[in-house]
Design an enzyme around this catalytic site. Sequence first.
Site, PDB file in Angstrom:
ATOM      1  CB  ALA A   1      23.872  31.566 -50.225  1.00  0.00           C
ATOM      2  CB  THR A   2      18.806  31.436 -49.974  1.00  0.00           C
ATOM      3  OG1 THR A   2      19.761  31.255 -48.949  1.00  0.00           O
ATOM      4  CG2 THR A   2      18.499  30.131 -50.550  1.00  0.00           C
TER       5      THR A   2
END
Lengths: 267, 273
Positions: free
Chosen positions: B39-40
């Site tokens: 995730a980011t």
Amino acid sequence: MTMPFYVAPEQVMKDRAEYAQKGIARGRSLVATLFADGILIVADNPSHSLHKISEIYDRIAFAGVGKYNEYDQLRVAGVRHADTKGFTFSREDVDARSLANLYAQFLGNVFTHEMKPLEVEILVAELGADGRSDQLYHIAYEGTITDENRFAVLGGDAETIAERVAAGWSGTAALPDALRATVTALGGPGRSLGPGDLEVAVLSRRNGRRTFRRISEEEISAVLSSEEPTGNAPSRQEPVAGSDAEAASSSTDDGAAGDGSEPDPPK
Amino acid sequence: MALPIFPPTEDPGPDFASLLRRSGLPARHGDVPIPVRHATTVVALRFADGVVMAGDRRATEGHAIAHREMEKVFPADRFSAVAIAGAAGFAVEMVRLFQVQLEHYEKVEGVSLSLEGKANQLAQMVRQHLPLAMQGLAVVPLFAGFDLRRRIGRIFTYDVTGGHYEEADFQATGSGGRDARTTIKLGFKDGLSRDDAVELAVQALYEAADEDSGTGGPDLVRGIYPLVAVVTEDGYSTVPEAEVAERFAALIERRQTEYRLRGTVTHGGGEPT
């Protein structure tokens, strides 16, 4: 070599029961009753920090009378049980019935096997969801468990208080009315309970995911000082209704993302 | 399940993770799912009444998009929010444990932890995760909340070792964190209004998605937009999706106009795919 005296088991049980009853009778009483939005619990408790009523889980509350350290140990065990179960399985899987049974087993065990029974009486209340009705489980010092439909009274003077509560009971009363009626019944004819003598909490359907909320002393005094029997003092009722709605909106947000992994947790 | 009653010397107190260990339940699972989702971009910034936190919605597995609607910003409790970057499975599990931990403490002790206490609690969880982080499965959260004692919003960042640092004004983590941080840095002022802070968070995520393949931009086709949350003294609330969508639409239109004025050929307004 001295032989212990023989004591009949009946006598042992009787003595223990008497001991526990005496301990409980010394304490102050507590009433839990259904009302329009959920469950109202009112305790005769002058302390502001040593609570008789507390939150166990989203829809479950705990209340105890008798020896504080003993029911507080049970309360903490209940929170642990519920949080562990909710974390391991899902929040929906936590229910009051299984917790009440565990309490009953524990109290029953202590009563028969230990030197001293626990001098407590406890209540596990659950706000119904998905068509299930509200539940009040009343568990006595020896592990007897009763499922009450309308209200439950715990403590020394339970029978007389129960008669007074029954006389004025209405399951559809709004919070201010229910609170006034319950406080009157709890105090009785000879004693008038003020906001400082009371500990009040609700499990309310308006409160979002975590339905438990304590009612502050200011709110209690606002409700109690408006003596009208049927809520026609809107200005006075606003604190309760208003903050209830407030709590509802904020805890809905709280619940909106609720449990990390669930996009749509149970409300 | 038996009633969890412990002898005084073995009592876990209000610590939920320790309760799980004493109950013989693993607080997390040992087996490692591969390939892992990473995730980011998540950002947090302070404004006049508290903090704004926002995160994109994309989860990736290598170069493929694994999930388009993932939520990376969560309420930790009523007055704090936690956002995650890193291995998604562990990160979400960590948030779940963190949420229960805070609620558990509050119920057992009768009072909430201080914001500092919550931040430390999360740091311990990150530290415990270090062995897995060494194997490339790092989880790096971002924590922000409203400090009820100091009456201000505060932001805490973490590194993989559990070190945590309080940020003065803003922070961003994740693969697109650098771009997001630069955007906020250029637009940040002391005492921003709620609207300006939300707008700045939206811009930061847009720029991050523009530069970083691991960060998802606004998905106009499916109507999926980054999640923006606000924590003030009234508690945690999410910014309505309609408002976020509107802000992105306005931003995209501004960008399109700029490109047109420069005479550049546009391909869908520079929207990342």
